[in-house]
Write a protein that holds these residues in place. Structure first.
Motif, PDB file in Angstrom:
ATOM      1  N   TRP A 775       0.850  -1.193   0.000  1.00 11.93           N
ATOM      2  CA  TRP A 775       0.000   0.000   0.000  1.00 11.93           C
ATOM      3  C   TRP A 775       0.892   1.253   0.000  1.00 11.93           C
ATOM      4  O   TRP A 775       1.939   1.291   0.648  1.00 11.93           O
ATOM      5  N   VAL A 776       0.430   2.272  -0.704  1.00 11.13           N
ATOM      6  CA  VAL A 776       1.081   3.594  -0.680  1.00 11.13           C
ATOM      7  C   VAL A 776      -0.032   4.642  -0.574  1.00 11.13           C
ATOM      8  O   VAL A 776      -0.949   4.665  -1.404  1.00 11.13           O
ATOM      9  N   GLU A 777       0.038   5.483   0.493  1.00 10.81           N
ATOM     10  CA  GLU A 777      -0.961   6.537   0.677  1.00 10.81           C
ATOM     11  C   GLU A 777      -0.332   7.882   0.295  1.00 10.81           C
ATOM     12  O   GLU A 777       0.876   8.081   0.440  1.00 10.81           O
ATOM     13  N   THR A 778      -1.148   8.790  -0.230  1.00 10.36           N
ATOM     14  CA  THR A 778      -0.669  10.122  -0.607  1.00 10.36           C
ATOM     15  C   THR A 778      -1.690  11.157  -0.150  1.00 10.36           C
ATOM     16  O   THR A 778      -2.894  11.017  -0.428  1.00 10.36           O
ATOM     17  N   LEU A 779      -1.213  12.201   0.541  1.00 14.43           N
ATOM     18  CA  LEU A 779      -2.069  13.315   0.986  1.00 14.43           C
ATOM     19  C   LEU A 779      -1.779  14.507   0.066  1.00 14.43           C
ATOM     20  O   LEU A 779      -0.626  14.915  -0.095  1.00 14.43           O
ATOM     21  N   TYR A 780      -2.876  15.013  -0.585  1.00 16.01           N
ATOM     22  CA  TYR A 780      -2.751  16.127  -1.526  1.00 16.01           C
ATOM     23  C   TYR A 780      -3.460  17.355  -0.951  1.00 16.01           C
ATOM     24  O   TYR A 780      -4.410  17.246  -0.141  1.00 16.01           O
ATOM     25  N   ASP A 781      -3.005  18.567  -1.435  1.00 16.21           N
ATOM     26  CA  ASP A 781      -3.834  19.743  -1.161  1.00 16.21           C
ATOM     27  C   ASP A 781      -4.859  19.868  -2.268  1.00 16.21           C
ATOM     28  O   ASP A 781      -4.929  19.021  -3.174  1.00 16.21           O
ATOM     29  N   ARG A 782      -5.680  20.953  -2.194  1.00 16.22           N
ATOM     30  CA  ARG A 782      -6.799  21.046  -3.153  1.00 16.22           C
ATOM     31  C   ARG A 782      -6.311  21.160  -4.589  1.00 16.22           C
ATOM     32  O   ARG A 782      -7.029  20.782  -5.513  1.00 16.22           O
ATOM     33  N   ASP A 783      -5.049  21.601  -4.824  1.00 14.53           N
ATOM     34  CA  ASP A 783      -4.530  21.744  -6.176  1.00 14.53           C
ATOM     35  C   ASP A 783      -3.850  20.467  -6.678  1.00 14.53           C
ATOM     36  O   ASP A 783      -3.331  20.431  -7.796  1.00 14.53           O
ATOM     37  N   GLY A 784      -3.852  19.436  -5.862  1.00 15.32           N
ATOM     38  CA  GLY A 784      -3.205  18.194  -6.274  1.00 15.32           C
ATOM     39  C   GLY A 784      -1.736  18.137  -5.937  1.00 15.32           C
ATOM     40  O   GLY A 784      -1.042  17.211  -6.353  1.00 15.32           O
ATOM     41  N   THR A 785      -1.238  19.120  -5.201  1.00 16.83           N
ATOM     42  CA  THR A 785       0.154  19.092  -4.789  1.00 16.83           C
ATOM     43  C   THR A 785       0.317  18.109  -3.630  1.00 16.83           C
ATOM     44  O   THR A 785      -0.496  18.100  -2.699  1.00 16.83           O
ATOM     45  N   VAL A 786       1.338  17.280  -3.682  1.00 18.98           N
ATOM     46  CA  VAL A 786       1.547  16.269  -2.654  1.00 18.98           C
ATOM     47  C   VAL A 786       2.031  16.935  -1.374  1.00 18.98           C
ATOM     48  O   VAL A 786       3.039  17.656  -1.373  1.00 18.98           O
ATOM     49  N   ILE A 787       1.282  16.716  -0.302  1.00 17.17           N
ATOM     50  CA  ILE A 787       1.696  17.205   1.016  1.00 17.17           C
ATOM     51  C   ILE A 787       2.647  16.190   1.646  1.00 17.17           C
ATOM     52  O   ILE A 787       3.711  16.537   2.146  1.00 17.17           O
ATOM     53  N   THR A 788       2.260  14.919   1.621  1.00 18.82           N
ATOM     54  CA  THR A 788       3.107  13.845   2.130  1.00 18.82           C
ATOM     55  C   THR A 788       2.695  12.558   1.433  1.00 18.82           C
ATOM     56  O   THR A 788       1.524  12.389   1.062  1.00 18.82           O
ATOM     57  N   ALA A 789       3.666  11.658   1.254  1.00 22.80           N
ATOM     58  CA  ALA A 789       3.383  10.397   0.556  1.00 22.80           C
ATOM     59  C   ALA A 789       4.162   9.276   1.211  1.00 22.80           C
ATOM     60  O   ALA A 789       5.280   9.481   1.710  1.00 22.80           O
ATOM     61  N   GLY A 790       3.554   8.077   1.219  1.00 18.39           N
ATOM     62  CA  GLY A 790       4.216   6.896   1.757  1.00 18.39           C
ATOM     63  C   GLY A 790       5.231   6.334   0.763  1.00 18.39           C
ATOM     64  O   GLY A 790       5.360   6.807  -0.357  1.00 18.39           O
ATOM     65  N   THR A 791       5.941   5.306   1.195  1.00 20.23           N
ATOM     66  CA  THR A 791       6.944   4.650   0.342  1.00 20.23           C
ATOM     67  C   THR A 791       6.539   3.200   0.125  1.00 20.23           C
ATOM     68  O   THR A 791       5.871   2.587   0.964  1.00 20.23           O
ATOM     69  N   CYS A 792       6.964   2.663  -1.007  1.00 23.59           N
ATOM     70  CA  CYS A 792       6.635   1.278  -1.366  1.00 23.59           C
ATOM     71  C   CYS A 792       7.332   0.308  -0.416  1.00 23.59           C
ATOM     72  O   CYS A 792       8.543   0.370  -0.235  1.00 23.59           O
ATOM     73  N   GLY A 793       6.553  -0.573   0.216  1.00 23.83           N
ATOM     74  CA  GLY A 793       7.118  -1.561   1.122  1.00 23.83           C
ATOM     75  C   GLY A 793       7.416  -1.029   2.499  1.00 23.83           C
ATOM     76  O   GLY A 793       8.156  -1.665   3.259  1.00 23.83           O
ATOM     77  N   ALA A 794       6.822   0.152   2.867  1.00 25.88           N
ATOM     78  CA  ALA A 794       7.056   0.716   4.189  1.00 25.88           C
ATOM     79  C   ALA A 794       6.532  -0.236   5.262  1.00 25.88           C
ATOM     80  O   ALA A 794       5.587  -0.990   5.038  1.00 25.88           O
ATOM     81  N   PRO A 795       7.149  -0.235   6.468  1.00 23.96           N
ATOM     82  CA  PRO A 795       6.676  -1.105   7.551  1.00 23.96           C
ATOM     83  C   PRO A 795       5.197  -0.840   7.854  1.00 23.96           C
ATOM     84  O   PRO A 795       4.746   0.304   7.895  1.00 23.96           O
ATOM     85  N   GLY A 796       4.456  -1.896   8.067  1.00 22.76           N
ATOM     86  CA  GLY A 796       3.036  -1.789   8.371  1.00 22.76           C
ATOM     87  C   GLY A 796       2.175  -1.550   7.169  1.00 22.76           C
ATOM     88  O   GLY A 796       0.949  -1.446   7.305  1.00 22.76           O
ATOM     89  N   GLU A 797       2.751  -1.467   5.957  1.00 20.34           N
ATOM     90  CA  GLU A 797       1.974  -1.169   4.766  1.00 20.34           C
ATOM     91  C   GLU A 797       1.940  -2.356   3.790  1.00 20.34           C
ATOM     92  O   GLU A 797       1.861  -2.164   2.575  1.00 20.34           O
ATOM     93  N   THR A 798       2.014  -3.575   4.331  1.00 21.86           N
ATOM     94  CA  THR A 798       1.953  -4.783   3.514  1.00 21.86           C
ATOM     95  C   THR A 798       0.822  -5.677   4.009  1.00 21.86           C
ATOM     96  O   THR A 798       0.699  -5.909   5.219  1.00 21.86           O
ATOM     97  N   THR A 799      -0.003  -6.141   3.074  1.00 20.73           N
ATOM     98  CA  THR A 799      -1.030  -7.140   3.376  1.00 20.73           C
ATOM     99  C   THR A 799      -0.606  -8.451   2.722  1.00 20.73           C
ATOM    100  O   THR A 799      -0.414  -8.506   1.506  1.00 20.73           O
ATOM    101  N   VAL A 800      -0.421  -9.484   3.532  1.00 20.07           N
ATOM    102  CA  VAL A 800      -0.032 -10.798   3.017  1.00 20.07           C
ATOM    103  C   VAL A 800      -1.305 -11.584   2.697  1.00 20.07           C
ATOM    104  O   VAL A 800      -2.079 -11.901   3.597  1.00 20.07           O
ATOM    105  N   VAL A 801      -1.514 -11.881   1.413  1.00 18.94           N
ATOM    106  CA  VAL A 801      -2.702 -12.611   0.968  1.00 18.94           C
ATOM    107  C   VAL A 801      -2.331 -14.082   0.809  1.00 18.94           C
ATOM    108  O   VAL A 801      -1.383 -14.413   0.093  1.00 18.94           O
ATOM    109  N   SER A 802      -3.070 -14.956   1.488  1.00 17.72           N
ATOM    110  CA  SER A 802      -2.774 -16.391   1.485  1.00 17.72           C
ATOM    111  C   SER A 802      -3.929 -17.169   0.868  1.00 17.72           C
ATOM    112  O   SER A 802      -5.063 -16.689   0.829  1.00 17.72           O
TER     113      SER A 802
END
Length: 876
Positions: A775-802
């Motif tokens: 998972w990667v989350e991104t917070l934008y302002d009203r103009d679409g400018t990125v305020i903050t964004a996650g990174t690929c494979g960040a801790p706690g951002e993986t769902t293991v599907v079995s």
């Protein structure tokens, strides 16, 4: 061979007409002459197998049903009357060796239907029989021109093989010989000699047989074992051996086909078969009766007759008759036993061996006999027979016997057995376990009807089968002799007991919560075939024995989320806790003496305040952490709203971060559970100083293929810009072990407005295959400018599907009721901001509408004709 000059060549249709006409005349002649028969007349040779035609031919000629070959290169073709073949051992100036090589080649390859082979034979015959002419006309290089180009190499290859093999294998004087030598009255050897050594022939024995039991065999040079077979009742006999071998392709000679005035043609020599005969001198004989035995029943119950079956045979000669009647022979049988194990085989019984009884039989011929059955098994154990024939006890008939005979002691086939009964008592290893655990059972085995029998000096191995059953419902099993129909077998394991003692079962994985009980049995049908008769009967222990049972403690699943993230100083926080995984009847079980009663309650503790949210980690020391309040709730499934009453009021008094941790101490039916202090959905914040905008995410850690899963983001900060929104993206699934890759998402959430600090959900998605989802989350302002964004494979951002385990039940999930109304609304964390929020929302709507109308007016002005009126309804 070229066509002779001055001779007209007949067209094929003309030849067929003449042949048919001649056949008709011959038929009429036979009809007119009645039954008069005449010898087959001589006939003209015809083309056989080869290449070319009557003007130029290389290959065989067909004469008198055989394939023949030209001898005289310069002579006319044999189109005249070809006489019947004559065997000749002298031909022109050819030597015996040359005749033998011609015969070998004609005999081995002359009848081939392959023109490449017959052409090679013709070249060989010319080269040997008419060598001077062959060489003078250019030899192989000249005559091979008659062969089509594509086959010349093949023909020359065959010719080389024929020359080599004829030189190596041809013999001028083939011969066979036989001789006999006897080792004793019955065993002997037949020696065969041949020239050449590769020659074989048929050997027939009179009063004898070969090792395979036949009296006729095809043999080559060497010595062969034989056995004499004298006529029944005779006092002496002779063994005779007669050998006949075909002389085909061996010997110095050929068959000559003569056609007056024309070409001579040759075929393989028709030598008579080679023969040899030999006989032994008279052999005096006697006979030796022997016997083997096998008990009529391998397993005999105590008190039943012990019957032995005898197989009598004669190892020398046959049963001698005197005055037309067979000589009677007395056999003595002794039954030794009982023994606690199969006695070791020996030439004689051990000293002091117990004797169960004796019997006697009179034998008059080979074949099967049964003992009288006067001996009965006195008790359980092993009993073995020993039979003997004593020559000295036969009286006047002793002279007809070669000697005495005694059976061996302790033979397995001569032993009868009384079975034993193996049983077991078991104890489950691991009273309290959890789903997915690997458990074992310990069994103590013994024989309940006497000694554990032995085989070959070791206790007989017995397979015990243990089945782990999932007990229906959520309560401990009730002990009984039968397994309930609704008990679900999870897995059956086997333990091979190599004698009395204690054994551990193989591991069994317990997949789901509830009680599991073991049932052990011994089934004769599952034993190795040789073991089954040693076991008296099938056996099975009771179902539901408490010491043979595991409690697979139910895993709890507790999800919760505070109602608001921001709570102002002295405001109130509210939490909704969803509890699932308890048995439906929890906490009603009061125990039964072996299993303890259910725990009645669980605790929800609010820890805080903490100065920084980074302190809220999985390894937070809860024993030393500050506590705001503790709330007790029933230990049962349900949805619990906390903080709505005075009894469970959650009202922080200091600024900082707080977290709600749920705890259940566990009991004999349910696992202990403590929720994570790092759960962002269980946090709330009492603002102090200004906080920067940050986003913390926590993806659902695991899911099964096809099941929904999601991501959750906690937005923090006191200065979130107006119009901000979140977007979640999911990538994968990828195989475990690969580096995370986030290039093309398979799921993209909607734009989720972010109006204040708090938790925001991505919305559910699912996959149809297993793997890691990043998972990667991104917070934008009203103009679409990125305020903050996650990174690929960040801790706690993986769902293991079995993959979904087959048959794995889902725990019951309680229905979610609507949230209760907020008490004392002015004191909640949301109350101070509610009027302002409504005003800001209304202003935003009005501003948005104004901008939209303005944009449409501007666009219409750019595209419409001057002066055109635009209705406000159309713009709206």
């Amino acid at each position: 061979m070229s066509h002779p000059p001055g001779r007209r060549r007949l067209h094929s249709s003309e030849r067929r007409f003449r042949a048919q006409f001649a056949t008709l005349l011959l038929t009429l002649f036979v009809l007119l002459t009645g039954l008069v028969q005449v010898p087959a007349p001589a006939q003209a040779a015809s083309l056989g197998v080869g290449w070319g035609d009557e003007s130029l031919w290389i290959g065989s000629y067909s004469a008198h049903g055989r394939q023949t070959y030209c001898m005289d290169i310069a002579a006319l073709p044999p189109w005249g009357t070809t006489e019947h073949p004559q065997l000749t051992t002298t031909l022109d100036s050819l030597s015996a060796t040359e005749l033998a090589r011609l015969n070998y080649t004609l005999g081995k390859w002359g009848e081939s239907l392959d023109p490449a082979v017959t052409s090679a034979v013709q070249l060989y015959v010319w080269d040997v029989a008419d060598h001077a002419t062959y060489v003078s006309r250019g030899g192989d290089g000249h005559f091979i021109q008659r062969v089509p180009d594509a086959y010349r190499g093949t023909v020359l290859g065959h010719l080389g093989t024929m020359r080599a093999e004829a030189a190596a294998n041809a013999v001028t004087d083939p011969a066979v010989g036989v001789s006999l030598a006897m080792s004793d009255q019955y065993a002997g050897q037949l020696t065969v000699t041949t020239k050449p050594a590769s020659l074989t022939g048929q050997v027939t024995l009179t009063n004898g047989k070969f090792s395979d039991g036949s009296s006729t065999a095809t043999l080559g040079q060497g010595t062969h074992e034989i056995t004499g077979v004298p006529p029944a009742g005779s006092a002496s006999y002779r063994v005779t051996a007669t050998m006949t071998a075909s002389a085909a392709k061996y010997g110095a000679g050929v068959d000559l086909f003569y056609t007056p005035g024309e070409q001579r043609i040759l075929g393989a020599a028709s030598f008579a078969p080679l023969t040899a005969t030999a006989s032994t001198p008279d052999i005096p004989i006697d006979f030796q009766p022997e016997l083997t035995t096998q008990v009529a029943s391998k397993f005999v119950q105590a008190g039943d007759p012990m019957v032995d079956g005898l197989d009598v045979r004669v190892t020398k000669h046959s049963w001698i008759q005197v005055g037309g009647k067979p000589v009677p022979v007395v056999a003595d049988g002794v039954l030794y036993g009982p023994f606690d194990a199969q006695p070791a085989e020996a030439n004689a019984p051990p000293e002091g061996a117990p004797v169960a009884g004796r019997e006697q039989l009179t034998l008059t011929k080979p074949g099967g006999y049964q003992s009288p059955g006067t001996i009965r098994a006195p008790e359980a154990g092993f009993y073995t027979w020993v039979w003997s024939i004593d020559k000295d006890k036969q009286g006047a008939n002793a002279k007809y016997l070669t000697g005495s005979f005694t059976d061996r002691f302790g033979r397995v086939a001569e032993t009868a057995i009384t079975p034993f009964q193996p049983e077991a008592v078991s104890r489950a290893n691991g009273k309290l376990v959890k789903p997915g655990d690997r458990v074992t059972d310990t069994i103590t085995v013994s024989s309940t009807n006497g000694a554990w029998l032995k085989h070959n000096g070791a206790p007989i191995p017995v397979i015990f089968e243990g089945t782990a059953y999932q007990v229906p419902g959520a309560l401990p099993p009730v002990q009984g002799a039968e397994v309930p129909e609704d008990a679900v077998p999870l897995e059956t394991v086997q333990v091979t007991a190599s004698g009395p003692g204690e054994y551990s079962s193989p591991e069994v994985v317990l997949p789901a919560g509830g009680f599991v009980t073991w049932v052990w049995k011994v089934s004769k049908a599952t034993q190795p075939e040789w073991v089954r008769p040693y076991i008296a009967a099938d056996w099975q222990d009771d179902y539901g024995i408490n010491v043979e049972s595991h409690s697979v403690r139910w895993p709890l699943e507790i999800t919760s989320e505070v109602r608001e993230y921001n709570v102002h100083d002295k405001g109130r926080a509210f939490d909704r806790v969803t509890v699932s995984g308890f048995p439906d009847d929890h906490p009603e079980f009061e125990g039964d003496g072996h299993w303890k009663a259910d725990e009645k309650t669980m605790t929800h503790t609010v820890y805080g305040p903490f100065e920084r949210d980074t302190e809220l980690t999985d390894d937070l020391d809860l024993g030393a952490a500050p506590v705001l309040t503790r709330i007790t709730a029933p230990a049962k499934n349900g949805v619990y709203d906390l903080g709505y009453s005075d009894a469970d009021r959650i009202q922080p008094t200091e600024p900082g971060y707080y977290v709600v941790v749920s705890h259940f101490k566990g009991d004999d039916r349910v696992q202990p559970f403590t929720s994570s202090p790092a759960d962002i959905r269980e946090r709330f914040f009492v603002p102090g100083k200004d906080q920067p905008v940050t986003v913390i995410t926590q993806a659902q850690p695991s899911a099964l293929v096809g099941d929904p899963f999601e991501d959750v983001a906690l937005v923090q900060g006191t200065d979130i810009p107006a119009g901000a929104y979140l977007m979640f993206r999911a990538y994968g699934p990828q195989p475990d072990g690969e580096a995370p890759s986030c290039e093309a998402p398979f799921f993209t959430s909607e734009e989720i407005p972010v109006t204040q600090a708090g938790t925001y959900r991505s919305g559910a998605t699912s996959t149809d295959r297993p793997g890691n989802v990043y998972w990667v989350e991104t917070l934008y302002d009203r103009d679409g400018t990125v305020i903050t964004a996650g990174t690929c494979g960040a801790p706690g951002e993986t769902t293991v599907v079995s993959e979904r385990p087959p048959g794995s039940p889902k725990p019951p999930t309680p229905e979610t009721p609507p949230s209760p109304p907020l008490p004392e609304l002015p004191t909640t964390g949301a109350s101070d901001w509610l009027p302002l929020g409504i005003g800001v929302g209304a202003a935003a709507i009005l501003l948005g509408a104004t901008l939209l109308v303005g944009r449409k007016l501007a666009k219409r002005r750019r595209t419409d004709e001057p002066g055109e009126e635009v209705a406000i309804e159309e713009l709206m």
